[in-house]
Design an enzyme around this catalytic site. Structure first.
Site, PDB file in Angstrom:
ATOM      1  N   TRP A 270       0.955  -1.375   0.015  1.00 49.11           N
ATOM      2  CA  TRP A 270      -0.016  -0.081   0.125  1.00 49.11           C
ATOM      3  C   TRP A 270       0.848   1.249  -0.022  1.00 49.11           C
ATOM      4  O   TRP A 270       1.915   1.150   0.808  1.00 49.11           O
ATOM      5  CB  TRP A 270      -0.820   0.002   1.324  1.00 49.11           C
ATOM      6  CG  TRP A 270      -2.347  -0.563   0.963  1.00 49.11           C
ATOM      7  CD1 TRP A 270      -3.412   0.273   0.809  1.00 49.11           C
ATOM      8  CD2 TRP A 270      -2.802  -1.993   0.779  1.00 49.11           C
ATOM      9  NE1 TRP A 270      -4.412  -0.441   0.723  1.00 49.11           N
ATOM     10  CE2 TRP A 270      -4.187  -1.728   0.669  1.00 49.11           C
ATOM     11  CE3 TRP A 270      -2.114  -2.989   0.975  1.00 49.11           C
ATOM     12  CZ2 TRP A 270      -4.976  -3.068   0.557  1.00 49.11           C
ATOM     13  CZ3 TRP A 270      -3.070  -4.065   1.062  1.00 49.11           C
ATOM     14  CH2 TRP A 270      -4.370  -4.209   0.677  1.00 49.11           C
TER      15      TRP A 270
ATOM     16  N   TRP B  15       0.640   4.821   1.137  1.00 53.34           N
ATOM     17  CA  TRP B  15       1.259   5.600   2.195  1.00 53.34           C
ATOM     18  C   TRP B  15       1.593   4.610   3.509  1.00 53.34           C
ATOM     19  O   TRP B  15       2.519   4.970   4.137  1.00 53.34           O
ATOM     20  CB  TRP B  15       0.048   6.642   2.512  1.00 53.34           C
ATOM     21  CG  TRP B  15      -1.136   6.238   3.316  1.00 53.34           C
ATOM     22  CD1 TRP B  15      -2.079   5.106   3.177  1.00 53.34           C
ATOM     23  CD2 TRP B  15      -1.709   7.028   4.325  1.00 53.34           C
ATOM     24  NE1 TRP B  15      -3.072   5.143   4.006  1.00 53.34           N
ATOM     25  CE2 TRP B  15      -3.080   6.518   4.752  1.00 53.34           C
ATOM     26  CE3 TRP B  15      -1.543   8.062   4.994  1.00 53.34           C
ATOM     27  CZ2 TRP B  15      -3.940   7.053   5.759  1.00 53.34           C
ATOM     28  CZ3 TRP B  15      -2.332   8.815   5.865  1.00 53.34           C
ATOM     29  CH2 TRP B  15      -3.368   8.143   6.197  1.00 53.34           C
ATOM     30  N   ASP B  16       1.220   3.201   3.459  1.00 53.92           N
ATOM     31  CA  ASP B  16       1.612   2.338   4.386  1.00 53.92           C
ATOM     32  C   ASP B  16       3.269   2.311   4.067  1.00 53.92           C
ATOM     33  O   ASP B  16       4.029   2.572   5.117  1.00 53.92           O
ATOM     34  CB  ASP B  16       1.102   0.917   4.394  1.00 53.92           C
ATOM     35  CG  ASP B  16      -0.320   0.994   4.668  1.00 53.92           C
ATOM     36  OD1 ASP B  16      -1.187   1.688   3.919  1.00 53.92           O
ATOM     37  OD2 ASP B  16      -0.548   0.267   5.499  1.00 53.92           O
TER      38      ASP B  16
ATOM     39  N   TYR C 184      -7.442 -11.043  -0.979  1.00 52.90           N
ATOM     40  CA  TYR C 184      -7.935  -9.647  -0.702  1.00 52.90           C
ATOM     41  C   TYR C 184      -8.978  -9.220  -1.988  1.00 52.90           C
ATOM     42  O   TYR C 184      -8.584  -9.553  -3.048  1.00 52.90           O
ATOM     43  CB  TYR C 184      -6.897  -8.803  -0.826  1.00 52.90           C
ATOM     44  CG  TYR C 184      -7.131  -7.290  -0.552  1.00 52.90           C
ATOM     45  CD1 TYR C 184      -7.417  -7.019   0.754  1.00 52.90           C
ATOM     46  CD2 TYR C 184      -7.089  -6.288  -1.745  1.00 52.90           C
ATOM     47  CE1 TYR C 184      -7.715  -5.470   0.847  1.00 52.90           C
ATOM     48  CE2 TYR C 184      -7.589  -5.115  -1.605  1.00 52.90           C
ATOM     49  CZ  TYR C 184      -7.949  -4.630  -0.363  1.00 52.90           C
ATOM     50  OH  TYR C 184      -8.209  -3.398  -0.030  1.00 52.90           O
TER      51      TYR C 184
ATOM     52  N   ASP D 155     -10.802   5.392   5.255  1.00 48.71           N
ATOM     53  CA  ASP D 155     -12.152   4.883   4.247  1.00 48.71           C
ATOM     54  C   ASP D 155     -13.158   5.188   4.553  1.00 48.71           C
ATOM     55  O   ASP D 155     -14.297   5.746   3.959  1.00 48.71           O
ATOM     56  CB  ASP D 155     -11.883   3.427   3.840  1.00 48.71           C
ATOM     57  CG  ASP D 155     -10.419   3.039   3.515  1.00 48.71           C
ATOM     58  OD1 ASP D 155      -9.624   4.147   3.297  1.00 48.71           O
ATOM     59  OD2 ASP D 155      -9.983   1.910   3.513  1.00 48.71           O
TER      60      ASP D 155
ATOM     61  N   ARG E 141     -14.844  -3.410  10.610  1.00 48.94           N
ATOM     62  CA  ARG E 141     -14.775  -3.096   9.114  1.00 48.94           C
ATOM     63  C   ARG E 141     -16.221  -2.435   8.734  1.00 48.94           C
ATOM     64  O   ARG E 141     -17.170  -2.415   9.068  1.00 48.94           O
ATOM     65  CB  ARG E 141     -14.500  -4.406   8.545  1.00 48.94           C
ATOM     66  CG  ARG E 141     -13.536  -5.161   8.891  1.00 48.94           C
ATOM     67  CD  ARG E 141     -12.174  -4.496   8.423  1.00 48.94           C
ATOM     68  NE  ARG E 141     -12.193  -4.259   6.952  1.00 48.94           N
ATOM     69  CZ  ARG E 141     -11.310  -3.607   6.237  1.00 48.94           C
ATOM     70  NH1 ARG E 141     -10.288  -3.176   6.740  1.00 48.94           N
ATOM     71  NH2 ARG E 141     -11.252  -3.651   4.817  1.00 48.94           N
TER      72      ARG E 141
ATOM     73  N   TYR F 130     -13.217   0.656  12.619  1.00 46.86           N
ATOM     74  CA  TYR F 130     -12.459   1.421  11.802  1.00 46.86           C
ATOM     75  C   TYR F 130     -12.066   2.742  11.759  1.00 46.86           C
ATOM     76  O   TYR F 130     -11.716   3.299  12.823  1.00 46.86           O
ATOM     77  CB  TYR F 130     -12.997   1.022  10.145  1.00 46.86           C
ATOM     78  CG  TYR F 130     -11.969   0.856   8.988  1.00 46.86           C
ATOM     79  CD1 TYR F 130     -10.795   0.033   9.249  1.00 46.86           C
ATOM     80  CD2 TYR F 130     -12.717   1.129   7.771  1.00 46.86           C
ATOM     81  CE1 TYR F 130      -9.962  -0.065   8.189  1.00 46.86           C
ATOM     82  CE2 TYR F 130     -11.668   0.982   6.816  1.00 46.86           C
ATOM     83  CZ  TYR F 130     -10.484   0.334   6.934  1.00 46.86           C
ATOM     84  OH  TYR F 130      -9.775   0.148   5.768  1.00 46.86           O
TER      85      TYR F 130
ATOM     86  N   GLU G 204      -4.069  -2.511  14.230  1.00 46.53           N
ATOM     87  CA  GLU G 204      -4.168  -1.462  13.089  1.00 46.53           C
ATOM     88  C   GLU G 204      -4.771  -0.135  13.765  1.00 46.53           C
ATOM     89  O   GLU G 204      -4.526   0.787  13.438  1.00 46.53           O
ATOM     90  CB  GLU G 204      -5.069  -2.201  12.273  1.00 46.53           C
ATOM     91  CG  GLU G 204      -5.125  -1.350  10.838  1.00 46.53           C
ATOM     92  CD  GLU G 204      -6.326  -2.193  10.055  1.00 46.53           C
ATOM     93  OE1 GLU G 204      -6.585  -3.137  10.375  1.00 46.53           O
ATOM     94  OE2 GLU G 204      -6.498  -1.542   9.026  1.00 46.53           O
TER      95      GLU G 204
END
Ligand code: 2M8
Length: 460
Positions: free
Chosen positions: A50, A52-53, A100, A195, A229, A388, A432
């Site tokens: 990913w 920006w990860d 995914y 998100d 989520r 999230y 996370e």
């Protein structure tokens, strides 16, 4: 108060031992997620690279090996589009099926656009906040503490990455800002990195979702309960927007004309201002032409003006702007601290922002376990402590705020934030995100960027 009861003060020796142990564990997470030249965002939930990860990961890796940190960014930028766009995901072709969704086959960008990299590993067609120049300049800083050899290899890295970073920023300030407002337009909540934040609720509600084929939710296999989520209702909208972007051939001008979700994202815009300041430093190191430096300085200035225009004097926060509805999106989320992240603000603005940060609206909410900002203010109706980006506290966001406070010269407040930000990790590992009330780690475990910012806090 809950906070007082939970805190039994450890001795300085205990703190040092615990911190040392935490750094070792963080390094281990990064090692386990290392796929060679790049790092997966997490072992189960996010098996790809990913955007920006990777930038945050490079910031952490810089403390272990500046060459490996540089490679993280080089691998990502090897998949840059012809327009300068850095894609939000680079898909690992070796990931087992059903890992995914939506994956490379669903995006099929190479078939949709002549600007996409034509061969695997394929990419998505969206972007994420541009933390990369900040990461590159942090690698340079880390190299300064190394041998002459580390310094010279990092100088070579900066020479190679500079034109790519420049093209990336130019893409954001042209294709993503045809209005020349200084603010980055996103086409999808995934483009914001936050998100399912309520930041996007009003703009998403206006999107009319048509017929969609059934689709899997592999993400739900990796969390302890599905409330962590986004709901299926949000996923319908996400996948509908993906379909429209593909139908537009991922062509920016077509998207700008017809796409139903078109929003100026203040967090991405603020990160871009800070990234332009970092790019200026890199330009200096490599001796880039004066015209480049003038352009970059102008981009940063334009960004600050754009953020100024999004300031809400009542909320004392910055607000995103819905280009389709032609109005601000009035929700109190951590994105509202955008001017702090952009930097270069007058002292009154900084004081106003810190007043909100250190109030019950955010970090000092009476129900919170730690003095950390939740991603959405608990005073918002749409706040959810476990879902999230709708309430949990995120270590990477805390890192951005900490780093911004340091840049603003507020060393004491920064240090306080650094110390508290390590608490959830010391008690719950490299989750996370974290429930702001209970401190429970949520979402993925062994999340790479959480480990990376922890290393930066502990070793940097
Ligand atoms: C989350 O986003 C992805 C989609 O890009 C997902 O939920 O599947 C976000 O937190 C995003 O900011 C992050 O980059 C990504 C990987 O950690 O996960």
């Amino acid at each position: 108060m809950l906070k007082a009861v939970l805190k039994v003060k450890p001795s300085p020796k205990e703190i040092l031992e615990e911190r040392g142990e935490l750094a070792v564990q963080a390094e281990e997470v990064l090692r386990q997620n290392d796929m060679g030249g790049w790092t997966r965002a997490a072992p189960g939930l996010y098996p790809h690279q990913w955007s920006w990860d990777s930038a945050f990961i490079a910031i952490g890796l810089a403390h272990l090996d500046v060459r490996r940190a540089a490679r993280e960014l080089r691998t990502l930028f090897a998949h840059q589009w012809r327009t300068g766009k850095v894609p939000h995901i680079v898909f690992n072709p070796k990931t087992p099926p059903k890992s995914y969704y939506p994956g490379a086959e669903h995006w099929a960008c190479a078939a949709a656009s002549p600007d996409a990299p034509p061969a695997p590993p394929y990419t998505s067609c969206l972007t994420q906040p541009p933390v990369h120049a900040i990461a590159a300049s942090r690698i340079w800083e880390a190299a300064g503490r190394e041998s002459e050899e580390g310094l010279s290899s990092t100088r070579d890295f900066l020479h190679g990455i500079y034109p790519r970073l420049f093209a990336w920023h130019r893409y954001l300030l042209t294709y993503r800002d045809p209005e020349e407002s200084g603010l980055v337009t996103i086409y999808h909540p995934w483009g914001s990195g936050t998100d399912n934040s309520p930041r996007w609720d009003a703009a998403l509600a206006a999107v009319e979702v048509g017929e969609l084929p059934p689709y899997p939710r592999y993400d739900l296999q990796h969390v302890t309960d599905s409330s962590q989520r986004p709901t299926n209702g949000y996923y319908d909208r996400y996948l509908w927007l993906v379909k429209l972007i593909k139908e537009a051939g991922c062509d920016e001008r077509t998207i700008y004309r017809s796409h139903p979700f078109l929003v100026k994202d203040v967090l991405s815009s603020a990160i871009l201002v800070a990234a332009n300041e970092a790019l200026l430093k890199i330009a200096e190191v490599i001796g880039a032409p004066d015209e480049d430096r003038e352009l970059i300085a102008g981009w940063a200035e334009r960004g600050r003006r754009g953020l100024d225009a999004c300031w809400d004097a009542d909320l004392k926060l910055c607000l995103d702007y819905d280009l389709r509805a032609d109005k601000p999106l009035r929700v109190r989320t951590v994105a509202g601290f955008a001017p702090l992240i952009a930097g270069g603000q007058d002292p009154d603005r900084v004081e106003a922002l810190l007043g909100v940060l250190d109030s019950p609206v955010f970090a000092e909410h009476p129900g919170s376990r730690w003095s950390l900002p939740p991603s959405t203010s608990p005073e918002e109706l749409r706040f959810h402590p476990r879902s999230y980006w709708r309430g949990p506290t995120w270590p990477v966001i805390n890192w951005l705020l900490w780093w911004s406070l340091l840049r603003a010269g507020n060393v004491e407040r920064a240090e306080r934030l650094r110390r508290v930000s390590l608490e959830p990790l010391a008690s719950g590992g490299f989750g996370e995100y974290f429930d702001p009330y209970t401190g429970e780690p949520l979402g993925s475990t062994s999340q790479s960027w959480t480990a990376a910012v922890a290393l930066d806090w502990l070793v940097g």
